[in-house]
Write a protein that holds these residues in place. Structure first.
Motif, PDB file in Angstrom:
ATOM      1  N   ASP A   3      -4.238  -0.156  -0.408  1.00  0.00           N
ATOM      2  CA  ASP A   3      -4.345   1.071   0.384  1.00  0.00           C
ATOM      3  C   ASP A   3      -3.100   1.909   0.153  1.00  0.00           C
ATOM      4  N   ARG A   4      -3.273   3.127  -0.212  1.00  0.00           N
ATOM      5  CA  ARG A   4      -2.141   4.029  -0.458  1.00  0.00           C
ATOM      6  C   ARG A   4      -1.968   4.967   0.731  1.00  0.00           C
ATOM      7  N   HIS A   5      -0.745   5.400   0.925  1.00  0.00           N
ATOM      8  CA  HIS A   5      -0.476   6.341   2.014  1.00  0.00           C
ATOM      9  C   HIS A   5      -0.801   7.751   1.561  1.00  0.00           C
ATOM     10  N   SER A   6      -1.039   8.610   2.534  1.00  0.00           N
ATOM     11  CA  SER A   6      -1.327  10.006   2.213  1.00  0.00           C
ATOM     12  C   SER A   6      -0.069  10.671   1.645  1.00  0.00           C
ATOM     13  N   ALA A   7      -0.253  11.786   1.002  1.00  0.00           N
ATOM     14  CA  ALA A   7       0.871  12.528   0.430  1.00  0.00           C
ATOM     15  C   ALA A   7       1.844  12.968   1.526  1.00  0.00           C
ATOM     16  N   ILE A   8       1.328  13.316   2.695  1.00  0.00           N
ATOM     17  CA  ILE A   8       2.192  13.743   3.809  1.00  0.00           C
ATOM     18  C   ILE A   8       3.034  12.561   4.300  1.00  0.00           C
ATOM     19  N   ALA A   9       2.417  11.383   4.437  1.00  0.00           N
ATOM     20  CA  ALA A   9       3.165  10.202   4.874  1.00  0.00           C
ATOM     21  C   ALA A   9       4.217   9.817   3.845  1.00  0.00           C
ATOM     22  N   HIS A  10       3.861   9.912   2.581  1.00  0.00           N
ATOM     23  CA  HIS A  10       4.803   9.600   1.500  1.00  0.00           C
ATOM     24  C   HIS A  10       5.998  10.555   1.536  1.00  0.00           C
ATOM     25  N   ALA A  11       5.751  11.835   1.677  1.00  0.00           N
ATOM     26  CA  ALA A  11       6.820  12.829   1.735  1.00  0.00           C
ATOM     27  C   ALA A  11       7.688  12.630   2.977  1.00  0.00           C
TER      28      ALA A  11
END
Length: 50
Positions: A3-11
């Motif tokens: 499961d990958r995190h969303s781009a917003i969570a990553h940023a």
């Protein structure tokens, strides 16, 4: 499955990490010096953490 995190969570994670590292570095005091050992140059800092 990964499961990958969303781009917003990553940023947000990277912004928080950078902020924490910036705060840690801002507490350092001292003068960087260049040491020579066995014909190799090694960077060092006479730093104090306040």
């Amino acid at each position: 499955m990964i499961d990958r995190h969303s781009a917003i969570a990553h940023a947000a994670y990277h912004n928080l990490l950078r902020s924490l590292l910036d705060d840690a570095v801002s507490d350092l005091r001292g003068t960087p010096t260049l040491l020579k050992r066995n014909d190799r140059r090694i960077g060092s800092a006479d730093a104090l953490i306040s």
